[in-house]
Design a protein around this motif. Structure first.
Motif, PDB file in Angstrom:
ATOM      1  N   GLY A  51       0.793  -1.220   0.000  1.00  9.78           N
ATOM      2  CA  GLY A  51       0.000   0.000   0.000  1.00  9.78           C
ATOM      3  C   GLY A  51       0.824   1.267   0.000  1.00  9.78           C
ATOM      4  N   LEU A  54       1.217   2.856  -3.290  1.00  7.83           N
ATOM      5  CA  LEU A  54       0.083   3.634  -3.779  1.00  7.83           C
ATOM      6  C   LEU A  54      -0.026   4.986  -3.081  1.00  7.83           C
ATOM      7  CD1 LEU A  54      -2.632   0.836  -4.021  1.00  7.83           C
ATOM      8  CD2 LEU A  54      -1.025   1.614  -5.764  1.00  7.83           C
ATOM      9  N   ARG A  55       0.457   5.086  -1.854  1.00 16.26           N
ATOM     10  CA  ARG A  55       0.377   6.350  -1.112  1.00 16.26           C
ATOM     11  C   ARG A  55       1.283   7.407  -1.724  1.00 16.26           C
ATOM     12  NH1 ARG A  55       2.921   9.316   2.447  1.00 16.26           N
ATOM     13  NH2 ARG A  55       4.731   7.925   2.569  1.00 16.26           N
ATOM     14  N   ASP A 242       1.769   5.001 -13.721  1.00 22.70           N
ATOM     15  CA  ASP A 242       1.577   4.736 -12.285  1.00 22.70           C
ATOM     16  C   ASP A 242       2.520   3.654 -11.771  1.00 22.70           C
ATOM     17  OD1 ASP A 242       0.108   2.005 -12.125  1.00 22.70           O
ATOM     18  OD2 ASP A 242      -1.040   3.109 -13.639  1.00 22.70           O
ATOM     19  N   LEU A 244       1.968   0.899 -10.147  1.00 24.60           N
ATOM     20  CA  LEU A 244       1.568  -0.482 -10.424  1.00 24.60           C
ATOM     21  C   LEU A 244       2.062  -0.920 -11.796  1.00 24.60           C
ATOM     22  CD1 LEU A 244      -2.134  -0.528  -9.165  1.00 24.60           C
ATOM     23  CD2 LEU A 244      -0.117  -1.371  -7.982  1.00 24.60           C
TER      24      LEU A 244
END
Length: 352
Positions: A51, A54-55, A242, A244
């Motif tokens: 996570g 993503l932050r 991004d 990911l």
């Protein structure tokens, strides 16, 4: 009241292939997606995403992916720039060069997004007609002397290969940038990567959408002399890809065994399906992609397209000059290809 530039108001936007919702019971052979799953190693990375990734904002240069790609391609990582799909990079190139009074040139018919991007920038768009055999019209492209010349290699929608010798002649004799769009290179017998090392005006584009089964990831990259890429980096969005996509893409491009195995299955299906189409009376263009361009008996392409759609199979029909009697059909799994042939035989029997 019109609030937009005249060129925007008057142009037609690019229309992608129809995209039904996931789970719909439709055989999708219209967007040249790979019918086989992505690398298990790439999926494992996706399942284990932290996570914290993503932050935070992603690395603006995509260093991790560029290093993975550089090891596969045998080029230094500063020869690579990454985009949100190769379309993002096409857009960057046209934005950097295209303006009123500048010519954007390509052979035609080809990928219609080139025209759309030129129109957005109000640049003059010049299409040099392909002959019926789709041999690259090298001398006419050289004579046009575009600020940017786009060549899809292999070409879409024809699927035909482009001679490396012809591309090299272009690179030598064009005063502007030559962009070689290798979206389908993973299904082809040759590539133009070495031209980037020999000519400072050559940009080669690649994507993970086709050979790597990652169309939904939106990850593409350009290979060129770092001095050329430096100009593109000035205008790209700070975080255009991004985190990911970088992580999954790095794992996917490193797994060459998986990509090559899937590509070989598609090439075998391509050869088999081409013969089957010919037996049904279709004209078939020689393809080095994951699709076939075909002309049905009597050229009744639009009716066959519409009938297949009703029967739950999507293919691509282009209602434009020189393509209105043809169909572009993506390679599916063996089961999907056989069902397509079965339904086509039924349709042709009705039409006759």
């Amino acid at each position: 009241m019109n609030y937009f530039r005249k060129s925007i108001h008057e142009m037609s936007g690019y229309v992608p292939g129809e995209q039904p919702p996931l789970g719909t019971k439709i055989i999708k052979l219209n967007s040249n997606e790979n019918p086989y799953p992505p690398s298990p190693k790439a999926l494992k990375v996706l399942q284990e995403i932290d996570g914290e990734m993503l932050r935070r904002y992603p690395d603006p240069t995509g260093k991790s992916f560029r290093i993975a790609a550089s090891q596969v391609l045998g080029v230094a990582d500063d020869w690579i720039v990454v985009g949100n799909g190769s379309d993002d990079l096409l857009n960057l190139i046209v934005r950097a060069v295209g303006e009123s009074g500048k010519q954007i040139v390509c052979p035609a018919p080809t990928y219609v997004l080139y025209r759309t991007l030129a129109q957005i920038q109000d640049a003059e768009f010049v299409e040099v007609p392909y002959p019926d055999d789709y041999k690259l019209p090298v001398d006419l492209l050289i004579a046009a002397q575009g600020a940017v010349t786009f060549v899809a290699s292999p070409n879409s929608p024809s699927g035909t290969a482009i001679s490396i010798a012809d591309l090299e002649k272009l690179a030598k004799e064009l005063s502007g940038i030559l962009v070689i769009d290798e979206a389908y290179v993973d299904f082809a017998e040759d590539n133009a990567l070495n031209l980037t090392k020999k000519y400072s005006n050559v940009i080669v584009l690649r994507t993970l959408s086709k050979g790597y089964s990652l169309a939904g990831l939106r990850l593409g990259f350009a290979i060129a002399n770092p001095a050329l890429l430096a100009e593109l980096n000035k205008i790209k969005d700070s975080y255009n890809v991004d985190a990911l996509a970088y992580a999954v893409g790095a794992a996917a491009i490193a797994d060459q065994d998986h990509k090559i195995a899937n590509a070989e299955k598609i090439k075998a299906s391509r050869a088999k399906l081409a013969v089957s189409f010919q037996e049904l009376g279709f004209d078939v263009w020689p393809s080095q992609t994951n699709f076939l361009l075909v002309r049905p008996p009597n050229g009744d392409a639009e009716r066959i397209y519409q009938t297949l759609k009703v029967r739950g199979i999507l293919i691509r029909y282009f209602n434009q000059p020189r393509l209105e009697d043809k169909l572009r059909i993506s390679l599916g799994t063996e089961e999907q290809n056989q069902l397509l042939l079965k339904i086509l035989k039924e349709i042709l029997a009705l039409l006759n």
